[in-house]
Scaffold this active site. Sequence first.
Site, short mmCIF file in Angstrom:
data_model
loop_
_atom_site.label_atom_id
_atom_site.label_comp_id
_atom_site.label_asym_id
_atom_site.label_seq_id
_atom_site.Cartn_x
_atom_site.Cartn_y
_atom_site.Cartn_z
N ALA A 72 0.84 -1.20 0.00
CA ALA A 72 0.00 0.00 0.00
C ALA A 72 0.87 1.24 0.00
O ALA A 72 2.03 1.21 0.43
CB ALA A 72 -0.92 0.00 1.22
N ASP A 73 0.31 2.32 -0.49
CA ASP A 73 1.00 3.62 -0.44
C ASP A 73 -0.04 4.71 -0.21
O ASP A 73 -1.07 4.75 -0.89
CB ASP A 73 1.76 3.90 -1.74
N THR A 74 0.23 5.56 0.77
CA THR A 74 -0.72 6.60 1.15
C THR A 74 -0.19 7.99 0.79
O THR A 74 0.98 8.29 1.03
CB THR A 74 -1.01 6.53 2.67
N GLY A 109 -3.23 3.76 -2.29
CA GLY A 109 -3.22 2.75 -3.34
C GLY A 109 -2.92 1.40 -2.72
O GLY A 109 -2.10 1.30 -1.80
#
Length: 199
Positions: A72-74, A109
Amino acid sequence: MKKVVLASSSPRRIELLKQFGIKFDIVPSNVDEIIDPDLPPEKNAMNLAKKKAEEVFRRLGESAKDSLIISADTIVFIEGTILGKPSNEEEAFYMLKKISAKRHTVFTGVCIIDDSCRQILVDFEKSYVYIKQMSDEEILRYIKTGEPFDKAGAYAIQGFGSLIVEKVEGCFYNVVGLPLYKLNTMLQKLGYDLMKGEL
């Protein structure tokens, strides 16, 4: 039981996944989190999540066979600007000043690589966060907690940062860093379900 790999060293993401009783390996990615200013924030978040999962998958090599890799990427987005993680107190102050008394958007994401069926799923979640008006003194006091560092947008909603967040519209866990409903929806498409407590 399938081998599950979380491609992140984020304590928040680790704790969120642990609560379902799932056994998983933690293998942080070595991807540089470089933002493409020509892409919308949700696309940047999805691209980075995918790059993280793919990098870990390649690095694991043969041991990644039939595994399930989650990444995940924030990203925090406000007034046309993507806010990453502050590298020093000055950057943290700038970011907190920018989000003070305003609504911003948090995009996370999520990428899942399921090697057993050779599938890659990528999606994103979006939430709106309202931050209280903060004086310079309050901002500096918050920075002194050390919490803003290594956090997109320079705050953590589950820590001292909860004291500056007025409200959240959308998925709360998205703001923490791992949108659980979105993650499980993606897993269900692959035939898994967090509700069962195993993958």
